[in-house]
Design an enzyme around this catalytic site. Sequence first.
Site, mmCIF file in Angstrom:
data_model
loop_
_atom_site.group_PDB
_atom_site.id
_atom_site.type_symbol
_atom_site.label_atom_id
_atom_site.label_comp_id
_atom_site.label_asym_id
_atom_site.label_seq_id
_atom_site.Cartn_x
_atom_site.Cartn_y
_atom_site.Cartn_z
ATOM 1 N N ARG A 139 0.837 -1.210 0.000
ATOM 2 C CA ARG A 139 0.000 0.000 0.000
ATOM 3 C C ARG A 139 0.869 1.255 0.000
ATOM 4 O O ARG A 139 0.538 2.257 -0.655
ATOM 5 C CB ARG A 139 -0.927 0.000 1.221
ATOM 6 C CG ARG A 139 -1.893 1.182 1.248
ATOM 7 C CD ARG A 139 -2.852 1.120 2.402
ATOM 8 N NE ARG A 139 -2.184 1.267 3.694
ATOM 9 C CZ ARG A 139 -2.819 1.246 4.874
ATOM 10 N NH1 ARG A 139 -4.140 1.077 4.919
ATOM 11 N NH2 ARG A 139 -2.155 1.394 6.005
ATOM 12 N N LYS A 233 -2.310 7.146 1.356
ATOM 13 C CA LYS A 233 -1.934 7.442 2.741
ATOM 14 C C LYS A 233 -0.826 8.494 2.709
ATOM 15 O O LYS A 233 0.361 8.196 2.876
ATOM 16 C CB LYS A 233 -1.478 6.169 3.448
ATOM 17 C CG LYS A 233 -1.511 6.268 4.972
ATOM 18 C CD LYS A 233 -1.312 4.897 5.588
ATOM 19 C CE LYS A 233 -1.293 4.958 7.103
ATOM 20 N NZ LYS A 233 -2.618 5.264 7.677
ATOM 21 N N GLU A 266 -15.620 6.574 6.855
ATOM 22 C CA GLU A 266 -14.545 6.070 7.714
ATOM 23 C C GLU A 266 -14.333 7.018 8.885
ATOM 24 O O GLU A 266 -14.943 8.084 8.966
ATOM 25 C CB GLU A 266 -13.242 5.942 6.912
ATOM 26 C CG GLU A 266 -12.746 7.271 6.328
ATOM 27 C CD GLU A 266 -11.466 7.130 5.524
ATOM 28 O OE1 GLU A 266 -10.766 6.105 5.665
ATOM 29 O OE2 GLU A 266 -11.154 8.058 4.747
#
Length: 383
Positions: A139, A233, A266
Amino acid sequence: MAFQIYTAYFSNLVNHSLDSPLFSPRFSVLGLGFRGFSHGVVVRSSNLAGALGDFTKISDVPLLSCLEAIERLKAYQDKQKSKQEYLAMYSSIFGGITTDKAAMVIPMDDHMVHRGHGVFDTAAIMNGYLYELDQHLDRFLRSASMAKIDPPFDRESMRRILIQTVSASQCRKGSLRYWLSVGPGDFQLSPSGCQQSALYAIVIQDLSPFDPKGIKVVTSSVPIKPPQFATMKSVNYLPNVLSKMEAEENGSYAAIWLDEDGFIAEGPNMNVAFVTKEKELVMPHFDKILSGCTAKRVLALAEGLVKEGKLRGIRMGNLSVEEGKKADEMMLIGSGVLVRPVLQWDEHVIGDGKEGPVSLALLNLILDDMRSGPPAVRVTVPY
């Protein structure tokens, strides 16, 4: 040239402790005093204790040498109290690992600092193993590609560096956090002046146990990041921070984001999941939010609860706020909280207001997986 000289000097400096010959008393701030400016006049002081007493005074701003700055930094760090200990750091800038907290720094002209042009990820350390390192590293590299950052090393080299950093730290329980930056170079907006991207990693020891106690959440009034940025991220976490602060200001643990269509999205740094009255485990799609590594693992482990009859099914899908608040159970899922039951959302009590059996079962499953899961999720650290 000045930066190169400083880098060479500092790289030599960080390899010495304050007890080494390099830091002999004749170089000490106590012996030399320091220079400073006060109303345009250079002043001197030989009282280090007084100088360290209040760093916030601006009437007398000292001009410090490198050694003096490092001594002050060490004194400042010694006064800080935290449940976390920073045991080791790797930096591609100085090309090695340090266990000296005063050397755990990055250049101010790094574009990750002043432009937010960087990405990061993490991996838990449990009993001398790195949990889901490869999943997080994949990721990490996807985020770097989305941010148009070319890593300074290939994947295998970065993996090896991260493992070696944990090994040098001797940490058995905590977390490894790592960053890819477009690199230092200047204070411009464009990264064209950055000669090389940078990799940083730090090992954080945290001996506090995971808390299964239920918490309260609120609906965030801070706008959610657009999908292009929410799905990577990056270090641009100001919306996340403001959302977390909003929750704390309202006596809650976290704030829940809704997407542009009003569906549940989220939390500020965790995914959210629900157990419906039909005993289905439901989690929002990852197409507009960050794809949580821990959340994915929880979904995989939850298959065992389906086989045991504790769940009837598992699915990804859209949920309205009304559906979420009517659920039997609600939980936050992430590498920091693992699985944390939610007992109240805004003014609405979730289920019977107690930690639900599925939430607690999933927490135990993920803890067991961290302690004794398969090699695919546990990487041995060679201490």
